[in-house]
Scaffold this active site. Structure first.
Site, PDB file in Angstrom:
ATOM      1  CB  SER A  82     -17.667   9.067  -9.031  1.00 19.94           C
ATOM      2  OG  SER A  82     -17.170  10.591  -9.335  1.00 19.94           O
ATOM      3  CG  HIS A 234     -21.609  11.787 -10.701  1.00 17.57           C
ATOM      4  ND1 HIS A 234     -21.281  11.272 -11.962  1.00 17.57           N
ATOM      5  CD2 HIS A 234     -20.836  12.233  -9.638  1.00 17.57           C
ATOM      6  CE1 HIS A 234     -20.122  11.582 -11.201  1.00 17.57           C
ATOM      7  NE2 HIS A 234     -20.046  11.102 -10.093  1.00 17.57           N
TER       8      HIS A 234
END
Length: 258
Positions: A82, A234
């Site tokens: 991320s 994610h």
């Protein structure tokens, strides 16, 4: 930057995402340290690293290189999740000769819309002076609409001292710099390129990396490889760690010049 170093061999630097710390990629680090020197960092404004009033990807990339200089590391493989993936990308783009390979986990080199307003609001709603234990803090986050998994993750930032609870992260600094962190600096007509080995790993159920990002990724990382881990979102490295760790380890070994 605060860091933890384990293992011996060619260097792999692991960089966590927003609201995280050096423990986030600890499981990956343990699998790599048998053959590599693994350095897990706390990004500035996180964990035990220094608090910055201003942060953006060029300065964060510079901080990674400065850490490498301090530790006399000429080159390293970078793995980031991320926000950490964007930091790794920026380091590769700005200092290509220092990066042996790049692995970005579920993030693209693009600007994103705000995704964390509810999290910031929930964190701001906690009156730390009134918190007597972690259970109370957890209850407040849940009451603010944060799911339990995210709440438990956020509470890893909570520390206790003689005067009560406080955040390890610089919450004010993160809010101030949030636009920079969801943004991207290399989306220009003639972008910087990293022509070394790069791998983008995405979660099959995540919308952080989509087909719409393909050309933008290729413009900046022309030799990129891509992998999708099905059944993950994610947090792919936490949801299917064995598959994620194997993909990362195999890519690093293939591109290890030491």
């Amino acid at each position: 930057m605060h860091f933890i170093s384990t293992g011996q061999g060619s260097t792999v630097i692991l960089i966590h995402g927003l609201f995280g710390n050096s423990d986030n990629l600890k499981t990956l680090g343990r699998t790599l340290e048998a053959n590599h020197r693994v350095i897990r960092v706390d990004v500035p404004n996180h964990g035990l690293s220094s608090h910055w009033e201003s942060m953006d990807y060029p300065t964060l990339a510079q901080a990674v290189i400065e850490l490498m200089d301090r530790l006399s590391i000429p080159q390293a493989h970078l793995v980031g999740h991320s926000m950490g993936g964007k930091i790794a990308m920026a380091a590769a783009l700005n200092y290509p000769d220092r990066i042996q390979s790049l692995i970005a986990a579920d993030i693209a080199p693009v600007s994103y819309q705000s995704r964390h307003d509810a999290v910031f609001a929930a964190l701001d709603s906690i009156e730390l002076s009134l918190v007597q234990n972690r259970a109370q803090a957890l209850s407040q986050l849940l009451n603010a609409g944060i799911d339990e998994g995210t709440a438990q993750f956020l509470l890893k930032n909570l520390s206790r001292s003689d005067t009560g609870f406080q955040w390890k992260m610089n919450l004010t600094g993160l809010k101030t710099c949030y636009a920079n962190l969801i943004g991207w600096y290399n989306d220009v007509a003639v972008p910087l390129q990293y022509t070394g080995a790069s791998l983008f790993i995405r979660g099959g159920e995540s919308d952080y990396v989509t087909s719409e990002h393909r050309q933008t990724i290729l413009a900046q990382f022309p030799h990129v490889k891509a992998k999708t881990i099905e059944g993950t979102g994610h947090w792919l490295h936490a949801q299917k760690p064995n598959i994620f760790n194997r993909i990362v380890g195999d890519f690093i070994e293939k591109n290890d010049r030491n």
